[in-house]
Design a protein around this motif. Structure first.
Motif, PDB file in Angstrom:
ATOM      1  N   TYR A 102       0.848  -1.193   0.000  1.00 46.26           N
ATOM      2  CA  TYR A 102       0.000   0.000   0.000  1.00 46.26           C
ATOM      3  C   TYR A 102       0.877   1.234   0.000  1.00 46.26           C
ATOM      4  O   TYR A 102       1.722   1.401   0.877  1.00 46.26           O
ATOM      5  CB  TYR A 102      -0.905  -0.002   1.240  1.00 46.26           C
ATOM      6  N   TYR A 103       0.700   2.077  -0.999  1.00 43.98           N
ATOM      7  CA  TYR A 103       1.407   3.348  -1.077  1.00 43.98           C
ATOM      8  C   TYR A 103       0.390   4.475  -0.985  1.00 43.98           C
ATOM      9  O   TYR A 103      -0.627   4.446  -1.654  1.00 43.98           O
ATOM     10  CB  TYR A 103       2.169   3.485  -2.403  1.00 43.98           C
ATOM     11  N   SER A 111       7.616   6.875  -2.749  1.00 39.99           N
ATOM     12  CA  SER A 111       8.395   6.057  -1.823  1.00 39.99           C
ATOM     13  C   SER A 111       9.685   5.596  -2.491  1.00 39.99           C
ATOM     14  O   SER A 111       9.705   5.258  -3.675  1.00 39.99           O
ATOM     15  CB  SER A 111       7.562   4.851  -1.394  1.00 39.99           C
ATOM     16  N   SER A 112      10.762   5.544  -1.723  1.00 38.95           N
ATOM     17  CA  SER A 112      12.067   5.171  -2.280  1.00 38.95           C
ATOM     18  C   SER A 112      12.115   3.704  -2.712  1.00 38.95           C
ATOM     19  O   SER A 112      12.959   3.335  -3.520  1.00 38.95           O
ATOM     20  CB  SER A 112      13.176   5.455  -1.268  1.00 38.95           C
ATOM     21  N   ASP A 113      11.233   2.852  -2.207  1.00 38.27           N
ATOM     22  CA  ASP A 113      11.270   1.444  -2.586  1.00 38.27           C
ATOM     23  C   ASP A 113      10.397   1.119  -3.792  1.00 38.27           C
ATOM     24  O   ASP A 113      10.278  -0.033  -4.186  1.00 38.27           O
ATOM     25  CB  ASP A 113      10.886   0.556  -1.401  1.00 38.27           C
ATOM     26  N   LEU A 114       9.816   2.120  -4.420  1.00 35.13           N
ATOM     27  CA  LEU A 114       8.984   1.920  -5.600  1.00 35.13           C
ATOM     28  C   LEU A 114       9.873   2.024  -6.838  1.00 35.13           C
ATOM     29  O   LEU A 114      10.486   3.054  -7.088  1.00 35.13           O
ATOM     30  CB  LEU A 114       7.879   2.975  -5.648  1.00 35.13           C
ATOM     31  N   SER A 115       9.965   0.938  -7.617  1.00 33.76           N
ATOM     32  CA  SER A 115      10.827   0.970  -8.799  1.00 33.76           C
ATOM     33  C   SER A 115      10.222   0.123  -9.908  1.00 33.76           C
ATOM     34  O   SER A 115       9.414  -0.760  -9.666  1.00 33.76           O
ATOM     35  CB  SER A 115      12.231   0.463  -8.453  1.00 33.76           C
ATOM     36  N   PHE A 116      10.619   0.416 -11.131  1.00 30.76           N
ATOM     37  CA  PHE A 116      10.201  -0.372 -12.287  1.00 30.76           C
ATOM     38  C   PHE A 116      10.995  -1.670 -12.314  1.00 30.76           C
ATOM     39  O   PHE A 116      12.168  -1.699 -11.975  1.00 30.76           O
ATOM     40  CB  PHE A 116      10.521   0.373 -13.599  1.00 30.76           C
ATOM     41  N   TYR A 117      10.345  -2.727 -12.774  1.00 30.19           N
ATOM     42  CA  TYR A 117      11.058  -3.958 -13.077  1.00 30.19           C
ATOM     43  C   TYR A 117      11.277  -3.963 -14.585  1.00 30.19           C
ATOM     44  O   TYR A 117      10.329  -3.894 -15.359  1.00 30.19           O
ATOM     45  CB  TYR A 117      10.245  -5.174 -12.662  1.00 30.19           C
ATOM     46  N   VAL A 118      12.532  -4.026 -15.005  1.00 35.59           N
ATOM     47  CA  VAL A 118      12.856  -4.072 -16.429  1.00 35.59           C
ATOM     48  C   VAL A 118      13.360  -5.469 -16.723  1.00 35.59           C
ATOM     49  O   VAL A 118      14.468  -5.831 -16.346  1.00 35.59           O
ATOM     50  CB  VAL A 118      13.907  -3.003 -16.803  1.00 35.59           C
ATOM     51  N   GLY A 138       5.911   9.534 -11.709  1.00 30.04           N
ATOM     52  CA  GLY A 138       5.495  10.919 -11.506  1.00 30.04           C
ATOM     53  C   GLY A 138       4.222  10.957 -10.671  1.00 30.04           C
ATOM     54  O   GLY A 138       3.388  10.060 -10.748  1.00 30.04           O
ATOM     55  N   ILE A 139       4.104  11.987  -9.859  1.00 23.38           N
ATOM     56  CA  ILE A 139       2.889  12.195  -9.058  1.00 23.38           C
ATOM     57  C   ILE A 139       2.152  13.372  -9.681  1.00 23.38           C
ATOM     58  O   ILE A 139       2.727  14.441  -9.881  1.00 23.38           O
ATOM     59  CB  ILE A 139       3.228  12.522  -7.593  1.00 23.38           C
ATOM     60  N   PHE A 140       0.885  13.181  -9.989  1.00 20.80           N
ATOM     61  CA  PHE A 140       0.080  14.235 -10.600  1.00 20.80           C
ATOM     62  C   PHE A 140      -1.068  14.602  -9.675  1.00 20.80           C
ATOM     63  O   PHE A 140      -1.699  13.732  -9.076  1.00 20.80           O
ATOM     64  CB  PHE A 140      -0.461  13.784 -11.963  1.00 20.80           C
ATOM     65  N   LEU A 153      -0.515   8.354  -9.159  1.00 18.12           N
ATOM     66  CA  LEU A 153       0.807   7.915  -9.595  1.00 18.12           C
ATOM     67  C   LEU A 153       0.741   7.559 -11.075  1.00 18.12           C
ATOM     68  O   LEU A 153      -0.198   6.905 -11.526  1.00 18.12           O
ATOM     69  CB  LEU A 153       1.243   6.679  -8.796  1.00 18.12           C
ATOM     70  N   ALA A 154       1.742   7.991 -11.820  1.00 15.53           N
ATOM     71  CA  ALA A 154       1.831   7.648 -13.238  1.00 15.53           C
ATOM     72  C   ALA A 154       3.230   7.123 -13.520  1.00 15.53           C
ATOM     73  O   ALA A 154       4.205   7.556 -12.899  1.00 15.53           O
ATOM     74  CB  ALA A 154       1.549   8.874 -14.110  1.00 15.53           C
ATOM     75  N   GLY A 155       3.331   6.187 -14.446  1.00 14.72           N
ATOM     76  CA  GLY A 155       4.626   5.647 -14.851  1.00 14.72           C
ATOM     77  C   GLY A 155       4.812   5.810 -16.343  1.00 14.72           C
ATOM     78  O   GLY A 155       3.845   5.857 -17.102  1.00 14.72           O
ATOM     79  N   THR A 156       6.065   5.910 -16.765  1.00 17.70           N
ATOM     80  CA  THR A 156       6.356   6.042 -18.193  1.00 17.70           C
ATOM     81  C   THR A 156       7.416   5.024 -18.586  1.00 17.70           C
ATOM     82  O   THR A 156       8.305   4.706 -17.806  1.00 17.70           O
ATOM     83  CB  THR A 156       6.840   7.457 -18.538  1.00 17.70           C
ATOM     84  N   SER A 157       7.290   4.482 -19.763  1.00 16.06           N
ATOM     85  CA  SER A 157       8.303   3.574 -20.292  1.00 16.06           C
ATOM     86  C   SER A 157       8.163   3.551 -21.804  1.00 16.06           C
ATOM     87  O   SER A 157       7.203   4.062 -22.359  1.00 16.06           O
ATOM     88  CB  SER A 157       8.134   2.169 -19.718  1.00 16.06           C
ATOM     89  N   ARG A 158       9.113   2.960 -22.454  1.00 16.96           N
ATOM     90  CA  ARG A 158       9.002   2.754 -23.890  1.00 16.96           C
ATOM     91  C   ARG A 158       9.623   1.419 -24.223  1.00 16.96           C
ATOM     92  O   ARG A 158      10.523   0.939 -23.534  1.00 16.96           O
ATOM     93  CB  ARG A 158       9.664   3.876 -24.680  1.00 16.96           C
ATOM     94  N   ILE A 159       9.129   0.832 -25.244  1.00 18.99           N
ATOM     95  CA  ILE A 159       9.666  -0.433 -25.725  1.00 18.99           C
ATOM     96  C   ILE A 159      10.370  -0.127 -27.034  1.00 18.99           C
ATOM     97  O   ILE A 159       9.850   0.570 -27.900  1.00 18.99           O
ATOM     98  CB  ILE A 159       8.537  -1.466 -25.944  1.00 18.99           C
TER      99      ILE A 159
END
Length: 169
Positions: A102-103, A111-118, A138-140, A153-159
């Motif tokens: 829960y965030y 939070s510092s422990d929130l990260s993308f898995y690549v 990003g926080i909007f 919370l929003a996340g961005t990535s590209r393939i």
């Protein structure tokens, strides 16, 4: 019934909020009873003036409910009431189970422990904009939502196209 909403998040949502109105021309006294699944949780004495509207809160009524569907009922009992057929209100709610993680983003921080898995050639899009940090989050600020709050919370990535096509089966 203003609260709870159709979905209840534990442990945050514990209260029942409702409005009562004396549409009569005389003051009335009685009791308000709040129950969950037929079990009475709260009973309080009530005094309402003629034509008065009151917003009431029954605190901690939903505390400790198991995940799943529950029926919340508010009942008004008064010997002074000439229209007792409108004195009961019920609502079915769904209590959501405790989340594994829960965030809370209402402080506007990630939070510092929130990260993308690549796990492949997908990368964080460096050109996403200043709204996103180097990890792609990003926080909007959104218009205040009663259940979701005012931050999202929003996340961005590209393939890059190098990943094999994946099929869901």
């Amino acid at each position: 019934m203003a609260l709870p909403y159709d979905y209840v998040r534990t442990p945050n949502d514990k209260n029942v909020q409702f409005t009562i109105q004396n549409v009569g021309i005389k003051d009335a006294k009685g009791k308000v009873k709040v129950s969950v699944d037929g079990e009475q949780k709260v009973e309080v004495d009530l005094s309402v003036k003629a034509q008065e509207i009151k917003n009431l809160t029954a605190s901690n009524v939903l505390d400790g409910l198991a995940a799943g569907k529950h029926t919340v009922t508010v009942t008004i009992e008064s010997d002074d009431d000439n229209m007792p057929d409108n004195n009961v209100m019920s609502k079915e709610v769904n209590v959501l189970g405790a989340p594994v993680v829960y965030y809370d983003f209402e402080d506007g921080k990630i939070s510092s422990d929130l990260s993308f898995y690549v796990g492949d050639s997908g990368t964080v899009n460096a050109n996403a904009g200043d709204e996103f940090n180097k990890e792609g989050w990003g926080i909007f600020n959104i218009e205040k939502h009663a259940m979701l709050g005012e931050h999202v919370l929003a996340g961005t990535s590209r393939i890059d196209g190098a990943t094999r096509r994946r099929l869901l089966r």
